[in-house]
Design an enzyme around this catalytic site. Structure first.
Site, PDB file in Angstrom:
ATOM      1  N   ASP A   1       0.920  -1.352  -0.020  1.00 21.08           N
ATOM      2  CA  ASP A   1      -0.070  -0.077   0.070  1.00 21.08           C
ATOM      3  C   ASP A   1       0.784   1.293   0.096  1.00 21.08           C
ATOM      4  O   ASP A   1       0.491   2.246  -0.483  1.00 21.08           O
ATOM      5  CB  ASP A   1      -0.774   0.038   1.319  1.00 21.08           C
ATOM      6  CG  ASP A   1      -2.027  -0.915   1.247  1.00 21.08           C
ATOM      7  OD1 ASP A   1      -2.307  -1.459  -0.052  1.00 21.08           O
ATOM      8  OD2 ASP A   1      -2.928  -1.130   1.807  1.00 21.08           O
TER       9      ASP A   1
ATOM     10  N   ALA B   1      -6.072   2.736   7.846  1.00 19.58           N
ATOM     11  CA  ALA B   1      -4.683   2.624   8.034  1.00 19.58           C
ATOM     12  C   ALA B   1      -4.277   3.244   9.447  1.00 19.58           C
ATOM     13  O   ALA B   1      -5.056   2.811  10.262  1.00 19.58           O
ATOM     14  CB  ALA B   1      -4.039   3.509   7.016  1.00 19.58           C
TER      15      ALA B   1
END
Length: 294
Positions: free
Chosen positions: A76, A191
């Site tokens: 990511d 996140a």
């Protein structure tokens, strides 16, 4: 199904030499389709140092490229870097996961041939993701000024907590006494924001969330606001400076700098497999609802 010659720009992670062999697989797939391929210069040299015979039409630095699709090869973090390089070009990004979790980079290396075929057959979807634009009233930020995941205002090193005076659309909200504040998009809600207690927000929801990092007061809770709001932050710190991190890329700011956050004037386009569902990804990646007792 498309018959025209497609252009692909490849951006990759230079910290995973054991997994970089996957690039040869994707280059072979694109070569079979007679695609025009360009590659990020740093990644190209990295692969050459791994003694790989990489053949592409051109190499590029920074945002000096154009393509029909961008392929991000890494995790990511690599996807977020690719998004910053694409900026407002509106080029769809395909994330090939060579990392661990992979919410954005969610195509496995074993699916490379299939996803390339799907792109040529038009059997895919594109999701649009909002980003946050940051502006300062003093010295401008030196790097990219938009974040796809989150903007974090943080104390430096072992300094005492900071005070973050916060207004929303000109209305005073509160002054956070904390180690920091995370302003997250729906994309970034799984996140950093999640790790400090923020809510999970389904992509496509038109909101941002604000979550304090280690707040001094127990009655401070995360708050969700419309993404068309303007957020203004002014920071005080005993060390007279603080950090601003956009998708993890941090730089120092002087105390008293006023930060203005708004939704970016463009969306980031993310390529998804046809039929892919967010809740399935949530259960698979985060074991959402799994009973560990069994």
């Amino acid at each position: 199904m498309t018959s025209r010659k497609l252009r692909f720009a490849i951006i990759g992670n230079t910290y995973q030499p054991k997994k970089s062999v996957s690039i040869m697989k994707i280059l072979a797939c694109l070569s079979e389709r007679k695609a025009e391929v360009s590659m990020e210069k740093e990644f190209f040299h990295f692969l050459q140092h791994q003694h790989m015979d990489v053949r592409v039409a051109s190499v590029f630095e920074g945002s000096a490229f154009d393509a029909d699709f961008v392929i991000s090869m890494g995790g990511d973090g690599t996807f977020l870097r690719a998004a910053s390089m694409v900026g407002d070009k509106q080029i769809p990004i395909l994330g090939v996961n060579m990392g661990r979790l992979g919410f954005l980079a969610d195509i496995s290396t074993g699916e490379i041939e299939h996803i390339v075929e799907s792109i040529y057959e038009g059997d895919y979807s594109i999701e649009t993701r909002a980003a946050i634009a940051v502006k300062t009233d003093g010295t401008p930020l030196s790097g990219y000024h938009c974040a796809l995941n989150d903007v974090a205002i943080l104390k430096r090193d072992n300094a005492a907590m900071i005070s973050i005076r916060t207004t929303v659309n000109g209305d005073y909200l509160t002054t956070y006494q904390a180690d920091g504040l995370v302003i997250s998009t729906p994309t970034g809600s799984t996140a950093y924001s999640l790790s400090v207690g923020g809510p999970i927000i389904v992509p496509g929801t038109c909101v941002f969330s604000m979550t304090a990092v280690a707040p001094h007061s127990l009655n401070i809770r995360p708050i969700v606001i419309p993404d068309n709001a303007e957020i203004s932050l002014t920071v005080e710190s005993r060390s007279h400076n603080f950090l601003v991190a956009l998708d993890g890329r941090s730089e120092n700011c002087s105390e008293g700098t006023r930060l203005t956050l708004r939704k970016a004037p463009y969306y980031v386009k993310v390529v998804k497999r046809a039929g892919q569902r967010y809740f399935h990804t949530l259960r698979e990646k985060m074991m959402w609802g799994a009973d560990q007792r069994s």
